[in-house]
Design a protein around this motif. Structure first.
Motif, PDB file in Angstrom:
ATOM      1  N   PHE A  33      -6.291  -7.737   8.555  1.00 16.43           N
ATOM      2  CA  PHE A  33      -5.663  -7.660   7.251  1.00 16.43           C
ATOM      3  C   PHE A  33      -6.356  -6.596   6.416  1.00 16.43           C
ATOM      4  O   PHE A  33      -7.393  -6.044   6.769  1.00 16.43           O
ATOM      5  CB  PHE A  33      -5.737  -9.008   6.525  1.00 16.43           C
ATOM      6  CG  PHE A  33      -7.030  -9.236   5.836  1.00 16.43           C
ATOM      7  CD1 PHE A  33      -7.159  -8.970   4.483  1.00 16.43           C
ATOM      8  CD2 PHE A  33      -8.134  -9.676   6.551  1.00 16.43           C
ATOM      9  CE1 PHE A  33      -8.372  -9.154   3.845  1.00 16.43           C
ATOM     10  CE2 PHE A  33      -9.344  -9.860   5.911  1.00 16.43           C
ATOM     11  CZ  PHE A  33      -9.472  -9.594   4.559  1.00 16.43           C
ATOM     12  N   GLY A  34      -5.746  -6.290   5.280  1.00 13.94           N
ATOM     13  CA  GLY A  34      -6.348  -5.319   4.396  1.00 13.94           C
ATOM     14  C   GLY A  34      -5.621  -5.243   3.070  1.00 13.94           C
ATOM     15  O   GLY A  34      -4.756  -6.062   2.757  1.00 13.94           O
ATOM     16  N   VAL A  35      -5.995  -4.251   2.289  1.00 13.63           N
ATOM     17  CA  VAL A  35      -5.420  -4.019   0.976  1.00 13.63           C
ATOM     18  C   VAL A  35      -4.974  -2.570   0.914  1.00 13.63           C
ATOM     19  O   VAL A  35      -5.693  -1.668   1.344  1.00 13.63           O
ATOM     20  CB  VAL A  35      -6.446  -4.314  -0.138  1.00 13.63           C
ATOM     21  CG1 VAL A  35      -5.841  -4.032  -1.512  1.00 13.63           C
ATOM     22  CG2 VAL A  35      -6.930  -5.749  -0.043  1.00 13.63           C
ATOM     23  N   GLY A  36      -3.780  -2.326   0.405  1.00 12.48           N
ATOM     24  CA  GLY A  36      -3.269  -0.965   0.332  1.00 12.48           C
ATOM     25  C   GLY A  36      -2.530  -0.695  -0.955  1.00 12.48           C
ATOM     26  O   GLY A  36      -2.058  -1.613  -1.627  1.00 12.48           O
ATOM     27  N   VAL A  37      -2.442   0.576  -1.287  1.00  5.67           N
ATOM     28  CA  VAL A  37      -1.670   1.026  -2.443  1.00  5.67           C
ATOM     29  C   VAL A  37      -0.698   2.087  -1.945  1.00  5.67           C
ATOM     30  O   VAL A  37      -1.116   3.175  -1.550  1.00  5.67           O
ATOM     31  CB  VAL A  37      -2.573   1.599  -3.544  1.00  5.67           C
ATOM     32  CG1 VAL A  37      -1.721   2.087  -4.716  1.00  5.67           C
ATOM     33  CG2 VAL A  37      -3.586   0.566  -4.000  1.00  5.67           C
ATOM     34  N   PRO A  38       0.609   1.791  -1.939  1.00  6.27           N
ATOM     35  CA  PRO A  38       1.566   2.758  -1.374  1.00  6.27           C
ATOM     36  C   PRO A  38       1.866   3.885  -2.347  1.00  6.27           C
ATOM     37  O   PRO A  38       1.837   3.714  -3.571  1.00  6.27           O
ATOM     38  CB  PRO A  38       2.805   1.907  -1.134  1.00  6.27           C
ATOM     39  CG  PRO A  38       2.743   0.860  -2.204  1.00  6.27           C
ATOM     40  CD  PRO A  38       1.276   0.558  -2.388  1.00  6.27           C
ATOM     41  N   ASP A  39       2.163   5.044  -1.788  1.00  9.48           N
ATOM     42  CA  ASP A  39       2.662   6.180  -2.561  1.00  9.48           C
ATOM     43  C   ASP A  39       4.018   6.541  -1.966  1.00  9.48           C
ATOM     44  O   ASP A  39       4.104   6.994  -0.823  1.00  9.48           O
ATOM     45  CB  ASP A  39       1.701   7.362  -2.470  1.00  9.48           C
ATOM     46  CG  ASP A  39       2.183   8.566  -3.274  1.00  9.48           C
ATOM     47  OD1 ASP A  39       3.076   8.390  -4.130  1.00  9.48           O
ATOM     48  OD2 ASP A  39       1.692   9.685  -3.029  1.00  9.48           O
ATOM     49  N   SER A  54      -7.466  -0.117   2.790  1.00 12.80           N
ATOM     50  CA  SER A  54      -8.817  -0.452   3.202  1.00 12.80           C
ATOM     51  C   SER A  54      -8.867  -0.583   4.713  1.00 12.80           C
ATOM     52  O   SER A  54      -7.843  -0.666   5.391  1.00 12.80           O
ATOM     53  CB  SER A  54      -9.241  -1.770   2.562  1.00 12.80           C
ATOM     54  OG  SER A  54      -8.461  -2.836   3.100  1.00 12.80           O
ATOM     55  N   ASP A  55     -10.101  -0.607   5.245  1.00 11.03           N
ATOM     56  CA  ASP A  55     -10.255  -0.931   6.652  1.00 11.03           C
ATOM     57  C   ASP A  55      -9.821  -2.371   6.875  1.00 11.03           C
ATOM     58  O   ASP A  55      -9.746  -3.168   5.943  1.00 11.03           O
ATOM     59  CB  ASP A  55     -11.710  -0.745   7.078  1.00 11.03           C
ATOM     60  CG  ASP A  55     -12.133   0.718   7.036  1.00 11.03           C
ATOM     61  OD1 ASP A  55     -11.243   1.581   7.165  1.00 11.03           O
ATOM     62  OD2 ASP A  55     -13.337   0.976   6.852  1.00 11.03           O
ATOM     63  N   PHE A  56      -9.551  -2.696   8.121  1.00 12.79           N
ATOM     64  CA  PHE A  56      -9.126  -4.045   8.457  1.00 12.79           C
ATOM     65  C   PHE A  56     -10.308  -4.817   9.036  1.00 12.79           C
ATOM     66  O   PHE A  56     -10.661  -4.628  10.193  1.00 12.79           O
ATOM     67  CB  PHE A  56      -7.990  -4.006   9.495  1.00 12.79           C
ATOM     68  CG  PHE A  56      -6.678  -3.573   8.922  1.00 12.79           C
ATOM     69  CD1 PHE A  56      -6.377  -2.233   8.787  1.00 12.79           C
ATOM     70  CD2 PHE A  56      -5.751  -4.507   8.522  1.00 12.79           C
ATOM     71  CE1 PHE A  56      -5.163  -1.831   8.261  1.00 12.79           C
ATOM     72  CE2 PHE A  56      -4.537  -4.116   7.996  1.00 12.79           C
ATOM     73  CZ  PHE A  56      -4.246  -2.774   7.859  1.00 12.79           C
ATOM     74  N   ARG A 116      -1.684  -6.314   3.219  1.00 11.28           N
ATOM     75  CA  ARG A 116      -1.491  -5.639   4.503  1.00 11.28           C
ATOM     76  C   ARG A 116      -1.897  -6.588   5.625  1.00 11.28           C
ATOM     77  O   ARG A 116      -2.991  -7.147   5.602  1.00 11.28           O
ATOM     78  CB  ARG A 116      -2.339  -4.360   4.607  1.00 11.28           C
ATOM     79  CG  ARG A 116      -2.067  -3.312   3.523  1.00 11.28           C
ATOM     80  CD  ARG A 116      -0.717  -2.658   3.708  1.00 11.28           C
ATOM     81  NE  ARG A 116      -0.479  -1.604   2.745  1.00 11.28           N
ATOM     82  CZ  ARG A 116       0.131  -1.771   1.575  1.00 11.28           C
ATOM     83  NH1 ARG A 116       0.528  -2.992   1.218  1.00 11.28           N
ATOM     84  NH2 ARG A 116       0.344  -0.762   0.766  1.00 11.28           N
ATOM     85  N   ILE A 117      -1.003  -6.784   6.585  1.00  6.85           N
ATOM     86  CA  ILE A 117      -1.309  -7.598   7.757  1.00  6.85           C
ATOM     87  C   ILE A 117      -0.904  -6.820   8.995  1.00  6.85           C
ATOM     88  O   ILE A 117       0.133  -6.160   9.021  1.00  6.85           O
ATOM     89  CB  ILE A 117      -0.576  -8.953   7.728  1.00  6.85           C
ATOM     90  CG1 ILE A 117      -0.985  -9.769   6.502  1.00  6.85           C
ATOM     91  CG2 ILE A 117      -0.869  -9.753   8.993  1.00  6.85           C
ATOM     92  CD1 ILE A 117      -0.250 -11.092   6.383  1.00  6.85           C
ATOM     93  N   SER A 118      -1.734  -6.919  10.013  1.00  5.81           N
ATOM     94  CA  SER A 118      -1.420  -6.310  11.298  1.00  5.81           C
ATOM     95  C   SER A 118      -1.552  -7.370  12.382  1.00  5.81           C
ATOM     96  O   SER A 118      -2.488  -8.172  12.358  1.00  5.81           O
ATOM     97  CB  SER A 118      -2.370  -5.144  11.589  1.00  5.81           C
ATOM     98  OG  SER A 118      -2.079  -4.568  12.843  1.00  5.81           O
TER      99      SER A 118
END
Length: 690
Positions: A33-39, A54-56, A116-118
């Motif tokens: 998982f992680g944290v993201g900010v889309p553009d 962020s890194d996962f 964010r989930i992978s």
């Protein structure tokens, strides 16, 4: 065979039919998982999307109970995962219970920071992967990553070609191998299972690693659904049941060609010329019934959805006359309203338009030299208004029997919607809402069995609303990633995820930077169109610069012959439509659906089965007068033009214009229908159109 979760010393795995589908341990995590900010940058339906993520970090299993559980059992199964080496207190859980479908795997990350989930699934060396919605470049997905985001597909769709580079420079409009109007985060495995991601967020299906299939999603929760079947055909049927089935195509739609003309009142005279040449015609499609707008891109329409008497005088009487002659009239509509039209003002006054984020003013979208508002379908009153006021009164009540329901991909991510939903989540779902408005309008008039619409945009759930896909705006050429061949891949891939019927613009659509139709291209596309559920022509974006089906006597004679072939197929097509309504099997089928033992068929995307009994191998290479055809050895096959019998295997087949390689299964109960195709076509003079 049951799917089972099995506890391991430091994790768990999911097994099915002797194969492990998913493993999660500290050393080999399936969930990260992680944290993201889309553009997100959008220009006229073309998107550039990047992520500051962020890194996962690795997740470890904190608890697991019980030790082993069948996915179809009555008990629940819970896994609690926590972060390693962090102090965030973040929790991630997978919980199944009697309240969830037995094949669903819901995963939830309730921490406010996670978006964010992978998920990584186990891959096998001998495994083939298909799906991804409507893909245009590749049927088999192995070795590539496919982002799931509905958009304009682009022009050229090949970063190595000059046209794509020009279009990228002009407005991000070149596209790539994965850009599509209709993505869907669903894939099918040759191991006879399917996996579906239950999220409308931006996601990606990544099959570039031969050891693991990766699913990325920009959301803090997800549901993975697994479906299992005893055959690939049964798996497709199960997916169709899961996503729903739209109304079958009406009888008239499959009984002859639908002629697309946009010459105003002159269209009726041109239609008579085409019919006089011997063409079998079931519909006249005049998208310019609402008026035209000339732009630098070409001839566009005036986006105010009502009849324009200055362009089509006495249209209601003309529609009645055509109907009495067995020909239906079709039009055009999309979910946007031009700001210089009357309906925009009405929608704005009623509060039916999507708004700017920080003010109570309609959000305006540039569609290329004219601006439009977006009807907000998250507002039930707005959806009802469009279905009743525009489609019901202006179209169905006026006499239209069908239409192109265009667009649906353009929802921006920086607007404000009536229901308060996040536009990043609403964007992919927008085509489904648009399809629902169209289907509702038809049902409200009691015309579900008589009227139809066709769409290019889609996402999960469009299958239950839209009776007919169209493959979008291909270039008027033979190019690998944006030409005639891509519409075969589009039909096969979309059919695997539950869409029964697909077709394309005969002749292609996009003509830019000097690219125009050749007689050969137009004629080869007519041959392909004759063996699809609906055979419909389009004049393209620059009709005055391009050849049309009635431009020369040679092209018109050829088109008329192919339209008669299409009409002669109606009894067989009718049976396939009924089968599709009952089982969800598509009319155009990948070879492996009926012949899974032959691994050569996994990648075959330049020929298709039309139902179980016709093998269609269109000529899609410029200048070719023959082509290699694969015929399954389980059956013997009859060449429909010569009557010659062929055995299974690869054959080089002579294919002059007018004689595309088409073979009927010898044991078919529709042998008499297929035997009549050559007679319906009539004699064809061999030659090569220049």
């Amino acid at each position: 065979m049951q799917a089972r979760f099995v506890a391991m010393e430091d994790g768990f795995r999911l097994d099915y039919a002797g194969r492990t589908l998913l493993v999660h341990t500290a050393a080999r995590p399936a969930f990260t998982f992680g944290v993201g900010v889309p553009d997100v940058q959008m220009y006229r339906g073309n998107f550039q999307i990047t992520d500051q993520a962020s890194d996962f970090p690795v997740l470890t299993v904190a608890t697991i109970a019980p030790q082993s559980i069948s996915m179809v059992g009555e008990d629940g199964f819970a896994v609690e995962l926590t972060l390693t080496g962090t102090d965030t207190g973040f929790d991630f859980s997978i919980v199944t219970s009697e309240a969830t479908p037995p094949t669903a795997l819901p995963a939830n990350a309730p921490g406010a920071r996670c978006n964010r989930i992978s998920v990584a699934l186990e891959a096998a060396p001998d495994e083939h992967i298909w799906g991804g919605g409507e893909q245009l470049s590749y049927l088999r997905l192995n070795g590539r990553k496919f982002p799931m985001w509905t958009s304009e597909p682009g022009v050229g769709r090949d970063k190595s070609c000059e046209l794509t580079r020009i279009m990228d420079a002009e407005g991000m409009a070149g596209g790539d191998y994965w850009t599509t109007n209709y993505p869907q985060p669903t894939f099918l495995s040759s191991a006879q299972y399917a996996c579906h991601l239950g999220s409308s967020a931006w996601s990606a299906l990544d099959f570039s690693d031969p050891a693991r299939h990766r699913i990325d999603v920009w959301e803090g929760n997800l549901t993975l659904e697994f479906l299992f079947a005893g055959s690939m055909a049964d798996l497709v049927s199960a997916l169709s049941t899961r996503f729903g089935r739209a109304a079958p195509l009406p009888e008239w739609a499959i009984s002859g060609a639908i002629i697309g003309l946009k010459q105003g009142a002159a269209s009726f005279d041109r239609l008579e010329k085409i019919r006089s040449a011997g063409a079998a015609v079931s519909g006249l499609w005049c998208e310019d019934w609402v008026g035209i707008r000339e732009t630098s891109f070409g001839r566009r329409l005036f986006w105010d959805w009502r009849w324009r008497a200055d362009r089509y005088p006495d249209l209601a009487a003309q529609i009645a006359r055509l109907h009495a002659d067995g020909i239906r009239f079709l039009g055009y509509v999309n979910p946007y309203l031009a700001i210089d039209g009357t309906q925009y003002a009405e929608a704005a006054e009623r509060g039916f338009l999507a708004l700017r984020q920080n003010e109570d003013a309609p959000y305006i979208v540039d569609f290329g030299e004219f601006d439009c508002g977006i009807v907000d379908f998250t507002n039930p009153d707005a959806a009802d208004w469009f279905a009743e006021r525009i489609i019901g009164k202006e179209m169905l009540d006026f006499g239209l029997s069908g239409w192109m329901a265009d667009f649906g991909e353009y929802l921006p991510t920086d607007l404000r919607l009536h229901d308060g939903s996040d536009p990043m989540l609403a964007h992919n779902h927008w085509p489904v809402l648009w399809a629902r408005v169209n289907a509702r309008a038809i049902a409200a008039r009691g015309k579900t069995a008589d009227a139809m619409f066709f769409m290019r945009a889609g996402f999960t759930g469009v299958q239950a609303q839209c009776p007919l896909l169209w493959a979008g705006d291909q270039c008027v050429d033979f190019s690998r990633h944006d030409g005639i061949g891509t519409v075969i891949t589009a039909a096969l891939s979309s059919g695997l995820v539950g869409n029964v019927s697909s077709h394309s613009d005969v002749g292609g659509y996009t003509s830019l930077h000097g690219a125009t139709r050749t007689p050969e291209l137009l004629m080869r596309w007519a041959e392909l169109g004759a063996f699809t559920p609906v055979m419909r022509t389009h004049e393209g974006n620059r009709p005055d610069d391009n050849l049309q089906v009635d431009s020369t006597a040679e092209i018109l004679d050829h088109f008329a012959a192919m339209s008669r072939v299409h009409a002669a197929l109606a009894p067989y097509m009718r049976a396939l439509v009924a089968e599709g309504a009952a089982t969800g099997l598509p009319l155009q089928r990948a070879l492996f659906l009926h012949y899974p033992a032959n691994h050569d068929y996994a990648c075959c995307q330049d020929q298709f089965l039309l139902g179980p009994d016709l093998m269609v191998a269109p000529v899609i290479e410029q200048g070719a007068t023959s082509r290699q055809v694969l015929l399954p050895g389980e059956d013997s096959w009859i060449h429909v033009w010569s009557g010659e019998t062929f055995s299974g295997g690869a054959h080089l087949v002579h294919a002059p214009l007018g004689s595309p390689p088409v073979f009927a299964r010898h044991a078919s109960p529709y042998a008499a229908v297929f035997a009549a195709l050559a007679k319906a076509r009539g004699p064809i003079a061999e030659g090569t159109a220049k």
